[in-house]
Design a protein around this motif. Structure first.
Motif, PDB file in Angstrom:
ATOM      1  N   GLY A   1       0.800  -1.221   0.000  1.00 41.10           N
ATOM      2  CA  GLY A   1       0.000   0.000   0.000  1.00 41.10           C
ATOM      3  C   GLY A   1       0.827   1.262   0.000  1.00 41.10           C
ATOM      4  O   GLY A   1       0.369   2.318  -0.454  1.00 41.10           O
ATOM      5  N   GLU A   2       2.071   1.187   0.487  1.00 39.44           N
ATOM      6  CA  GLU A   2       2.959   2.345   0.529  1.00 39.44           C
ATOM      7  C   GLU A   2       3.894   2.417  -0.679  1.00 39.44           C
ATOM      8  O   GLU A   2       4.481   3.465  -0.950  1.00 39.44           O
ATOM      9  N   ALA A   3       4.067   1.305  -1.390  1.00 43.21           N
ATOM     10  CA  ALA A   3       5.061   1.220  -2.468  1.00 43.21           C
ATOM     11  C   ALA A   3       4.658   2.062  -3.680  1.00 43.21           C
ATOM     12  O   ALA A   3       3.474   2.263  -3.953  1.00 43.21           O
ATOM     13  N   ASN A   4       5.667   2.520  -4.403  1.00 45.60           N
ATOM     14  CA  ASN A   4       5.429   3.195  -5.675  1.00 45.60           C
ATOM     15  C   ASN A   4       5.316   2.220  -6.833  1.00 45.60           C
ATOM     16  O   ASN A   4       4.582   2.469  -7.794  1.00 45.60           O
ATOM     17  N   VAL A   5       6.062   1.111  -6.746  1.00 44.75           N
ATOM     18  CA  VAL A   5       6.000   0.081  -7.785  1.00 44.75           C
ATOM     19  C   VAL A   5       6.186  -1.290  -7.132  1.00 44.75           C
ATOM     20  O   VAL A   5       7.032  -1.453  -6.244  1.00 44.75           O
ATOM     21  N   ILE A   6       5.408  -2.275  -7.595  1.00 44.76           N
ATOM     22  CA  ILE A   6       5.585  -3.679  -7.226  1.00 44.76           C
ATOM     23  C   ILE A   6       6.363  -4.326  -8.366  1.00 44.76           C
ATOM     24  O   ILE A   6       5.960  -4.229  -9.536  1.00 44.76           O
ATOM     25  N   ILE A   7       7.466  -4.996  -8.056  1.00 39.30           N
ATOM     26  CA  ILE A   7       8.362  -5.524  -9.092  1.00 39.30           C
ATOM     27  C   ILE A   7       8.619  -7.009  -8.845  1.00 39.30           C
ATOM     28  O   ILE A   7       8.828  -7.426  -7.701  1.00 39.30           O
ATOM     29  N   GLY A   8       8.629  -7.804  -9.915  1.00 36.52           N
ATOM     30  CA  GLY A   8       8.974  -9.222  -9.799  1.00 36.52           C
ATOM     31  C   GLY A   8       8.037 -10.093 -10.596  1.00 36.52           C
ATOM     32  O   GLY A   8       7.600  -9.721 -11.694  1.00 36.52           O
ATOM     33  N   ASN A   9       7.730 -11.269 -10.048  1.00 35.86           N
ATOM     34  CA  ASN A   9       6.825 -12.176 -10.760  1.00 35.86           C
ATOM     35  C   ASN A   9       5.879 -12.896  -9.811  1.00 35.86           C
ATOM     36  O   ASN A   9       5.422 -14.004 -10.091  1.00 35.86           O
ATOM     37  N   SER A  10       5.579 -12.276  -8.683  1.00 33.94           N
ATOM     38  CA  SER A  10       4.638 -12.849  -7.720  1.00 33.94           C
ATOM     39  C   SER A  10       3.200 -12.607  -8.167  1.00 33.94           C
ATOM     40  O   SER A  10       2.883 -11.555  -8.741  1.00 33.94           O
ATOM     41  N   SER A  11       2.322 -13.557  -7.870  1.00 32.99           N
ATOM     42  CA  SER A  11       0.909 -13.393  -8.223  1.00 32.99           C
ATOM     43  C   SER A  11       0.270 -12.230  -7.467  1.00 32.99           C
ATOM     44  O   SER A  11      -0.750 -11.689  -7.911  1.00 32.99           O
TER      45      SER A  11
ATOM     46  N   SER B   1      17.573  -6.472 -18.136  1.00 35.67           N
ATOM     47  CA  SER B   1      17.629  -5.239 -17.352  1.00 35.67           C
ATOM     48  C   SER B   1      17.131  -4.008 -18.111  1.00 35.67           C
ATOM     49  O   SER B   1      16.409  -3.186 -17.523  1.00 35.67           O
ATOM     50  N   PRO B   2      17.471  -3.809 -19.402  1.00 34.89           N
ATOM     51  CA  PRO B   2      16.944  -2.604 -20.070  1.00 34.89           C
ATOM     52  C   PRO B   2      15.420  -2.578 -20.117  1.00 34.89           C
ATOM     53  O   PRO B   2      14.811  -1.516 -19.970  1.00 34.89           O
ATOM     54  N   ASP B   3      14.803  -3.746 -20.316  1.00 38.49           N
ATOM     55  CA  ASP B   3      13.339  -3.806 -20.372  1.00 38.49           C
ATOM     56  C   ASP B   3      12.728  -3.581 -18.990  1.00 38.49           C
ATOM     57  O   ASP B   3      11.683  -2.929 -18.856  1.00 38.49           O
ATOM     58  N   ILE B   4      13.368  -4.125 -17.959  1.00 39.64           N
ATOM     59  CA  ILE B   4      12.872  -3.920 -16.595  1.00 39.64           C
ATOM     60  C   ILE B   4      12.968  -2.444 -16.219  1.00 39.64           C
ATOM     61  O   ILE B   4      12.040  -1.873 -15.646  1.00 39.64           O
ATOM     62  N   VAL B   5      14.091  -1.824 -16.571  1.00 39.14           N
ATOM     63  CA  VAL B   5      14.272  -0.387 -16.301  1.00 39.14           C
ATOM     64  C   VAL B   5      13.186   0.417 -17.008  1.00 39.14           C
ATOM     65  O   VAL B   5      12.573   1.324 -16.410  1.00 39.14           O
ATOM     66  N   ALA B   6      12.945   0.092 -18.268  1.00 38.40           N
ATOM     67  CA  ALA B   6      11.909   0.805 -19.025  1.00 38.40           C
ATOM     68  C   ALA B   6      10.538   0.613 -18.385  1.00 38.40           C
ATOM     69  O   ALA B   6       9.731   1.557 -18.317  1.00 38.40           O
ATOM     70  N   GLY B   7      10.269  -0.604 -17.903  1.00 33.26           N
ATOM     71  CA  GLY B   7       8.994  -0.875 -17.248  1.00 33.26           C
ATOM     72  C   GLY B   7       8.821  -0.066 -15.977  1.00 33.26           C
ATOM     73  O   GLY B   7       7.728   0.461 -15.695  1.00 33.26           O
ATOM     74  N   ILE B   8       9.887   0.063 -15.192  1.00 37.05           N
ATOM     75  CA  ILE B   8       9.817   0.852 -13.956  1.00 37.05           C
ATOM     76  C   ILE B   8       9.596   2.323 -14.277  1.00 37.05           C
ATOM     77  O   ILE B   8       8.784   3.005 -13.628  1.00 37.05           O
ATOM     78  N   HIS B   9      10.324   2.822 -15.273  1.00 35.98           N
ATOM     79  CA  HIS B   9      10.117   4.223 -15.678  1.00 35.98           C
ATOM     80  C   HIS B   9       8.665   4.449 -16.121  1.00 35.98           C
ATOM     81  O   HIS B   9       8.055   5.472 -15.784  1.00 35.98           O
ATOM     82  N   GLN B  10       8.110   3.498 -16.864  1.00 38.14           N
ATOM     83  CA  GLN B  10       6.720   3.625 -17.311  1.00 38.14           C
ATOM     84  C   GLN B  10       5.777   3.657 -16.109  1.00 38.14           C
ATOM     85  O   GLN B  10       4.847   4.471 -16.058  1.00 38.14           O
ATOM     86  N   ALA B  11       6.023   2.766 -15.136  1.00 39.89           N
ATOM     87  CA  ALA B  11       5.160   2.704 -13.954  1.00 39.89           C
ATOM     88  C   ALA B  11       5.195   4.006 -13.156  1.00 39.89           C
ATOM     89  O   ALA B  11       4.186   4.417 -12.566  1.00 39.89           O
ATOM     90  N   LEU B  12       6.352   4.662 -13.134  1.00 38.98           N
ATOM     91  CA  LEU B  12       6.510   5.898 -12.364  1.00 38.98           C
ATOM     92  C   LEU B  12       6.055   7.140 -13.130  1.00 38.98           C
ATOM     93  O   LEU B  12       5.931   8.213 -12.536  1.00 38.98           O
ATOM     94  N   SER B  13       5.812   6.994 -14.409  1.00 39.73           N
ATOM     95  CA  SER B  13       5.512   8.153 -15.250  1.00 39.73           C
ATOM     96  C   SER B  13       4.150   8.754 -14.896  1.00 39.73           C
ATOM     97  O   SER B  13       3.234   8.075 -14.430  1.00 39.73           O
ATOM     98  N   GLU B  14       4.019  10.051 -15.128  1.00 39.45           N
ATOM     99  CA  GLU B  14       2.749  10.737 -14.855  1.00 39.45           C
ATOM    100  C   GLU B  14       1.621  10.153 -15.693  1.00 39.45           C
ATOM    101  O   GLU B  14       0.490  10.021 -15.221  1.00 39.45           O
ATOM    102  N   GLU B  15       1.931   9.806 -16.951  1.00 39.20           N
ATOM    103  CA  GLU B  15       0.902   9.258 -17.838  1.00 39.20           C
ATOM    104  C   GLU B  15       0.317   7.956 -17.280  1.00 39.20           C
ATOM    105  O   GLU B  15      -0.895   7.726 -17.356  1.00 39.20           O
ATOM    106  N   PHE B  16       1.200   7.119 -16.693  1.00 34.59           N
ATOM    107  CA  PHE B  16       0.722   5.839 -16.158  1.00 34.59           C
ATOM    108  C   PHE B  16       0.017   6.046 -14.827  1.00 34.59           C
ATOM    109  O   PHE B  16      -0.991   5.384 -14.534  1.00 34.59           O
ATOM    110  N   GLN B  17       0.518   6.958 -14.007  1.00 34.24           N
ATOM    111  CA  GLN B  17      -0.097   7.208 -12.705  1.00 34.24           C
ATOM    112  C   GLN B  17      -1.547   7.681 -12.840  1.00 34.24           C
ATOM    113  O   GLN B  17      -2.388   7.393 -11.989  1.00 34.24           O
ATOM    114  N   VAL B  18      -1.840   8.362 -13.946  1.00 30.62           N
ATOM    115  CA  VAL B  18      -3.190   8.900 -14.153  1.00 30.62           C
ATOM    116  C   VAL B  18      -4.230   7.784 -14.268  1.00 30.62           C
ATOM    117  O   VAL B  18      -5.383   7.947 -13.837  1.00 30.62           O
TER     118      VAL B  18
END
Length: 389
Positions: free
Chosen positions: A286-296, A332-349
């Motif tokens: 509930g406090e996290a900005n992004v959940i990362i990994g492969n957990s259900s 790693s490049p794809d994971i980094v891109a995914g994290i940036h997308q998750a943090l982006s204003e467009e995605f947060q909306v």
């Protein structure tokens, strides 16, 4: 006086116990039912935190402990653990004589339990069947458990249809949602300062909650994927990172070593935990900005909490995913891109409008009521779907 119906719950990991907690509580509080609990697998392992102690701390009695987990995560070691599990469950079930055995999910410990129950003619109720996880042998285990079970409690309508496709009668398959979402209704949430005191770490933003399990059907070593993930986390040196250890799956122990080494070099901003417990884990989510990994949990609990998930690799391939879930390859490049997308204003909306695909809670009470009334029979007919050839 009618004898109380004995409902036996099997739990082998911190994860399935978290999903089963409210069902266990519902059964324990019902005067018409007698709760039995069998703890097995990772719960009994010092390496994975002896989490059976959490069950007892929650006020529940454990009626049997089935030791089965060898200190080996090779394919041979896992197979031998399954064999030990069948022997242990045969003894435990012979002593407890439950009326219904309740199991959840898709792990090898649960497969051992249902094999022993089937031979003992004990009816089986299976929770979370019909789902697909194409990157793990959990996929085959889950569908196998479906064929052992007489009653099915699934989390979404597509999963109900899949269980029926496997030959189970529609009247035996109930779409009630995921019991894990009951926590979102009933749990006492921990606030950020309380979490920081408990963990001994300041949760500065961005805050990442990370859980990565071995992809057991992948030919690539899971250590390679873990290294890619850790390299990606290095690209966010300002982020606070909480990691949880993987399950006791094939290749899991090497991941623990990698996590420990990475945390050692990032002590100022990262910590790893064998087990956080459901309350701390979900409060952190509930406090996290992004959940990362492969957990259900990134697919089931994160979307109702309006949290973005960066889902790595194929472990959850085939499962229903909300629009808050970003799939990335294990590079790693794809994971980094995914994290940036998750943090982006467009995605947060888009996050406030995200809907749960796995129900809305109040699942455990509904499952309990079904368990009180379903016939205690093990025979079932194969349900054939009509085809127009």
């Amino acid at each position: 006086m009618t004898a109380r119906r004995k409902i036996c719950i099997v739990t082998g990991t911190r994860a399935d116990y978290g999903l089963l907690y409210w069902l266990i509580k519902e059964i324990a509080d019902d005067n018409d039912l007698q709760l039995q609990i069998i703890a097995t697998g990772m719960h009994l392992s010092p390496e994975f935190g002896l989490t059976y102690q959490q069950i007892e701390a929650d006020g529940f009695s454990i009626d049997a402990k089935v030791e089965m987990l060898l200190s080996s995560d090779t394919p041979v070691g896992i197979a031998k653990s399954m064999g030990l599990g069948v022997i242990g469950f045969a003894d435990a079930l012979a002593r407890l004589q439950p009326d219904i055995l309740v199991v959840l999910g898709d792990r090898f410990e649960i497969l051992a339990a249902v094999q022993a129950a089937m031979v003992a003619r004990i009816p089986i109720a299976h929770i979370h069947g019909g789902e697909t996880t194409e990157g793990a042998f959990d996929e085959q285990i889950r569908h196998t458990i479906t064929k052992f079970a007489q009653w099915h409690f699934v989390a979404a309508e597509p999963y109900r249809q899949r269980v029926i496709q496997l030959g189970e009668s529609p009247e035996r398959v109930f779409n009630l949602g995921s019991p894990g979402l009951d926590h979102l209704q009933y749990m006492d949430w921990l606030d950020r300062p309380t979490l920081e005191r408990a963990l001994g770490l300041k949760l500065r933003s961005p805050f990442f909650l990370v859980t990565y399990h071995p992809v057991t059907l992948d030919k690539q070593s899971p250590s390679i994927a873990m290294q890619e993930l850790l390299v990606a986390l290095d690209r966010f040196p300002e982020a606070t990172v909480i990691l949880t250890y993987p399950n006791a799956d094939t290749g899991g122990r090497v991941l623990i070593e990698q996590i420990d080494q990475w945390v050692k070099h990032n002590q100022h901003r990262a910590k790893a935990f064998v087990s956080l417990g459901q309350q701390r884990y979900l409060s952190l989510m509930g406090e996290a900005n992004v959940i990362i990994g492969n957990s259900s949990s990134g697919l089931t609990e994160a979307p109702p909490l309006k949290k973005p998930t960066v889902n790595i690799g194929d472990r959850q391939k085939g499962r229903l995913k909300a629009k808050s879930v970003i799939d990335t390859p294990e590079r790693s490049p794809d994971i980094v891109a995914g994290i940036h997308q998750a943090l982006s204003e467009e995605f947060q909306v888009i996050l406030p409008s995200i809907k749960s695909l796995y129900g809305i809670g109040n699942v455990s009470q509904q499952i309990k009521e079904k368990l009180k009334s379903v016939p205690l029979q093990t025979q079932k007919a194969f349900f054939d779907i009509e085809h127009n050839f």
